[in-house]
Design a protein around this motif. Structure first.
Motif, short mmCIF file in Angstrom:
data_model
loop_
_atom_site.label_atom_id
_atom_site.label_comp_id
_atom_site.label_asym_id
_atom_site.label_seq_id
_atom_site.Cartn_x
_atom_site.Cartn_y
_atom_site.Cartn_z
N THR A 23 -5.27 -0.25 -8.74
CA THR A 23 -4.69 0.91 -8.05
C THR A 23 -5.77 1.76 -7.42
O THR A 23 -5.58 2.34 -6.33
CB THR A 23 -3.86 1.74 -9.04
OG1 THR A 23 -2.79 0.94 -9.56
CG2 THR A 23 -3.28 2.98 -8.37
N VAL B 21 -8.02 -0.97 -0.57
CA VAL B 21 -7.31 -2.21 -0.28
C VAL B 21 -8.14 -3.15 0.60
O VAL B 21 -7.95 -4.37 0.55
CB VAL B 21 -5.93 -1.94 0.38
CG1 VAL B 21 -4.99 -1.32 -0.63
CG2 VAL B 21 -6.08 -1.07 1.61
N GLU C 242 -2.66 -4.47 4.83
CA GLU C 242 -3.27 -3.54 3.88
C GLU C 242 -2.28 -2.45 3.46
O GLU C 242 -2.24 -2.04 2.29
CB GLU C 242 -4.52 -2.91 4.48
CG GLU C 242 -5.69 -3.89 4.59
CD GLU C 242 -6.97 -3.24 5.09
OE1 GLU C 242 -6.92 -1.99 5.37
OE2 GLU C 242 -8.00 -3.92 5.19
N LYS C 243 -1.45 -2.00 4.40
CA LYS C 243 -0.51 -0.93 4.07
C LYS C 243 0.53 -1.38 3.04
O LYS C 243 1.00 -0.59 2.23
CB LYS C 243 0.20 -0.43 5.34
CG LYS C 243 1.04 -1.48 6.06
CD LYS C 243 1.67 -0.93 7.33
CE LYS C 243 2.48 -1.98 8.08
NZ LYS C 243 3.60 -2.52 7.30
N SER D 214 -1.21 -1.29 -0.34
CA SER D 214 -1.42 0.11 -0.74
C SER D 214 -0.13 0.75 -1.22
O SER D 214 -0.11 1.45 -2.23
CB SER D 214 -2.00 0.91 0.44
OG SER D 214 -2.30 2.23 0.03
N THR E 116 -2.34 6.38 0.87
CA THR E 116 -3.77 6.17 1.03
C THR E 116 -4.44 6.04 -0.34
O THR E 116 -3.81 6.25 -1.39
CB THR E 116 -4.40 7.36 1.76
OG1 THR E 116 -4.28 8.54 0.93
CG2 THR E 116 -3.70 7.62 3.10
N LEU E 117 -5.71 5.70 -0.32
CA LEU E 117 -6.48 5.64 -1.57
C LEU E 117 -6.50 7.01 -2.24
O LEU E 117 -6.39 7.10 -3.47
CB LEU E 117 -7.90 5.16 -1.28
CG LEU E 117 -8.86 5.14 -2.49
CD1 LEU E 117 -8.34 4.21 -3.58
CD2 LEU E 117 -10.26 4.73 -2.05
N ARG F 245 -3.35 7.49 -4.12
CA ARG F 245 -3.31 6.71 -5.36
C ARG F 245 -4.21 7.33 -6.42
O ARG F 245 -3.89 7.33 -7.61
CB ARG F 245 -3.71 5.26 -5.08
CG ARG F 245 -2.81 4.58 -4.04
CD ARG F 245 -2.88 3.06 -4.11
NE ARG F 245 -4.22 2.54 -4.03
CZ ARG F 245 -4.88 2.27 -2.91
NH1 ARG F 245 -4.30 2.51 -1.73
NH2 ARG F 245 -6.11 1.76 -2.93
#
Length: 750
Positions: free
Chosen positions: A87, A91, A142-143, A146, A178-179, A182
């Protein structure tokens, strides 16, 4: 003196030690599985926060020490599991293995209540479900990864926390996480987990809550004392070749639990939840010497101990409630103990059945059962029957975490309905166990030597011993324990690593998952964790671990390729889709054309079956594209009788039916199903030798498979009734075929 009916709820909160002390870890996580963290944000804090809104209601919560330690590591940020590590990974840095792991494991959640309510999570789920894992790997951007990483964490937040501004914002956002998002989600998880132990301590200090404990890592104490205890309930049980007898480990687990409790709660514990409610005469002196005042077990254990069978009426209420709803005194060489026994049926209704009901209806049903218990007591007492003359205690004790994912909004609506109603009346009073025992000490003594050796599962230990894989694990544990004993110089002070590894391996959970009947998607990981704990033990002793510890304890078979018995209650949604999640604990019978009938082998390859307190359930898998009235006969007839029970039975009246077993058996109930119209009608054999129509609110759905539910209440049978069932295919009343081939489907009313 008039009394209300006293009720003690005990919620058991437990997770095994998922932490591995081996140096190499998948994706950077020393915790092999994430369930402490995820249940930490869904089940532990909200349960007591909901209760706190109803100060007149008192309850007991059991916190297993191994759970407390893991919660604390998550709260202080020192615990990380593979799911958490991924998590928090950008990504664009995910490799092939990481992506495959995410696709495979990040839907590990209840589909109906944790995935489907969230549109983006459901979208990703359906892509994997309909198009397959390889399609996701080939096509996801990637989305997508994520969003899946975010939603697997978001979905586990209990609805009680959805009004938190940050959580509400994430739920509203829905996608394009987004990171940073997360990272903030994980920080919120840490924040909630940090509140769990302090909240329990606070509510215990106000008197609304009693917190109890369990032996350190949740071992089965009677089996630590002697694995031969398995033969008390099952005399012919196959036991491990090497007998495990380490009674000395019992006080070790009790003392560690005691010390952890005092450190966290600033007082001594009074109650002990013995792991899996497992008891035996040999463990009682250790519990009393350890300072504990009371313990709990299951009604099956009490029944065996006093040689009494608990008969229930059609509604599931006891005919002789005075045996169960009271504490007993146990006299030991180290002092007296009090012991209470839970109502197994009421506990299972919450644990396995009410989640499938409307929350208001379920709450009313439970209160109705409690009111029925009070009425039965009044009917059986002398003199005034308008109030209870004696203080009776109904104990409802169950797992406080796993059942809620089957409830709407994680049980919040059910609990609020239940608690609000109980707060508005005076005839039922919720108490902690110690409150009741202090005010009403046991007046009945149970001979300690007569206490049955058993657990909450059928009053036996066969869930943890007796299966070849379980026995092999006990033998591995015995060899490792003996190795530790040979190192007399090794103490908990100078080599805590060795002892901690032993305690972890002695936990009950590994044995639960070895062999039959319990299986999950994580069987291999539970197997691995058990062996890793033993490997660490040998390494801490500076010994070479045995080679067999690097191979699975259990031979990992493909579950779907074999027949198996039901592992637990099920409550599937009847929609004809056959969701595997709904049926993963059901029994299964594979149809293989044993009578030379290839029709059934190709059209209906498998039957699944199971039950809960509301219904019994059947699922008939079908070859893709099958249509009723064409490839498949348009009528499905279910017929059954009740072995060992005197009932009126009658032979079937279908055209062309063969005069051979089991077709020429006499049956009591006959459920007819039209697969084209998806309608049902029920018949019952009468005293006049004829079939009589009966009301049935059963359901049938036909899509990719046939799913059927039949309510127990429509059959008007007693609890524990066994059913032997046969399925017959027909067209316009003319017999075509029957299944299963070499057996009858065996069901049992709860």
């Amino acid at each position: 003196m008039a009394h209300p009916l006293y009720v003690a709820f005990i919620w058991h909160q437990h997770q095994p030690l998922y932490k591995s002390r081996l140096s190499s870890h998948d994706f950077g996580g020393q915790y092999r599985l994430p369930w402490v963290r995820l249940h930490g944000i869904k089940d532990y804090l909200d349960l007591v926060l909901i209760l706190e809104k109803y100060p007149l209601l008192h309850q007991t919560v059991n916190l297993v020490p191994s759970l407390i330690l893991q919660l604390e590591e998550y709260a202080n940020g020192t615990a990380i599991d593979p799911y958490l590590a991924l998590t928090l990974t950008p990504v664009n840095e995910l490799g092939k293995e990481e992506k495959q792991y995410i696709i495979e494991h990040f839907f590990d959640a209840n589909h109906y209540h944790l995935i489907r309510p969230h549109a983006r999570y459901e979208e990703l789920y359906q892509q994997r479900h309909l198009k397959g894992e390889q399609w996701c790997f080939d096509n996801w951007q990637e989305k997508d990864y994520s969003d899946l990483l975010a939603w697997h964490n978001l979905a586990w937040f209990d609805p009680l926390f959805w009004d938190d501004p940050h959580i509400a914002e994430w739920l509203e956002k829905g996608k394009n996480f987004t990171l940073i998002d997360r990272q903030q989600i994980c920080a919120k998880q840490q924040e909630i987990i940090a509140r769990i132990i302090p909240q329990h301590k606070k509510m215990q200090e106000t008197g609304q809550l009693e917190v109890t404990t369990t032996p350190y890592t949740h071992p089965i104490l009677p089996l630590l004392a002697d694995t031969n205890a398995g033969r008390v309930a099952i005399p012919n049980m196959t036991l491990p070749n090497d007998r495990f007898q380490w009674e000395d480990d019992i006080p070790r687990h009790l003392n560690k639990a005691w010390d952890i409790y005092i450190d966290r709660f600033g007082r001594s514990p009074r109650g002990l939840w013995p792991s899996e409610q497992s008891v035996s005469p040999s463990i009682l002196p250790h519990i009393a010497k350890g300072g504990f005042k009371w313990l709990c077990s299951d009604e099956a254990v009490l029944g065996w101990s006093i040689n009494h069978f608990f008969h229930r009426d059609e509604m599931g209420n006891l005919y002789e409630p005075e045996y169960l709803y009271r504490p007993y005194r146990l006299e030991t060489s180290e002092g007296d103990l009090s012991i209470i026994f839970r109502d197994h049926r009421l506990s299972d209704l919450i644990g396995f059945t009410y989640g499938a009901m409307n929350p208001e209806q379920a709450a009313g049903d439970l209160i109705g059962h409690l009111e029925a218990i009070a009425r039965r007591f009044k009917e059986r007492q002398w003199g005034d029957k308008s109030s209870l003359e004696l203080p009776w205690l109904v104990t409802i004790a169950l797992d406080g975490e796993n059942c809620w994912e089957f409830y709407e909004k994680d049980g919040k609506l059910f609990l609020e309905s239940l608690y609000s109603r109980l707060s508005q009346q005076s005839q039922i009073k919720l108490v902690t166990v110690s409150e009741f025992i202090d005010q009403f000490p046991p007046t009945e003594t149970l001979n300690s030597g007569s206490l049955h050796s058993g657990s909450w599962v059928d009053g036996s230990f066969n869930t943890w011993i007796g299966d070849p894989a379980k026995n092999r694990a006990w033998e591995y544990l015995k060899t490792a324990r003996d190795s530790l004993a040979k190192h007399t110089e090794v103490t908990e002070e100078n080599n805590p690593e060795a002892w901690e590894a032993l305690y972890a391996a002695e936990g009950s959970d590994w044995f639960w998952w070895f062999g039959d009947p319990h299986h999950s998607n994580h069987d291999a990981m539970f197997d691995q964790l058990f062996r890793e704990h033993l490997i660490v033990l040998y390494q801490a002793l500076d010994e070479t671990p045995p080679e067999y510890l690097y191979r699975p304890v259990a031979e990992l078979e493909t579950k779907l390729a074999n027949d198996y018995l039901p592992a637990s209650f099920i409550h599937p949604v009847i929609d004809g889709r056959g969701e595997e999640e709904d049926w993963d604990r059901a029994g299964k019978i594979k149809i293989g054309g044993a009578r030379g009938t290839m029709h059934k082998a190709s059209i209906i390859p498998t039957i699944f079956y199971g039950w809960d307190h509301l219904n019994f359930y059947l699922r008939f898998d079908l070859k893709p594209g099958v249509k009723a009235g064409q490839d498949l006969p348009s009528e499905l007839h279910l017929v059954w009788f009740y072995p060992g029970r005197l009932t009126h039975n009658k032979q079937l009246s279908l055209g062309n039916i063969l005069d051979e077993p089991p077709l020429n058996y006499y049956y009591h109930h006959h459920l007819c199903i039209n697969l084209v119209t998806q309608t049902t009608w029920l018949q019952e054999a009468g005293a006049d030798g004829n079939w009589h129509s009966r009301y049935c609110s059963g359901k049938v759905a036909f899509d990719s498979c046939i799913e059927i539910s039949v309510p127990w209440k429509d059959l008007h049978i007693d609890p524990d009734a066994e059913i032997s069932l046969l399925a017959i295919l027909a067209e316009n009343g003319q017999y075509k075929d029957y299944l299963p081939e070499n057996t009858l489907i065996r069901l049992q009313a709860p």
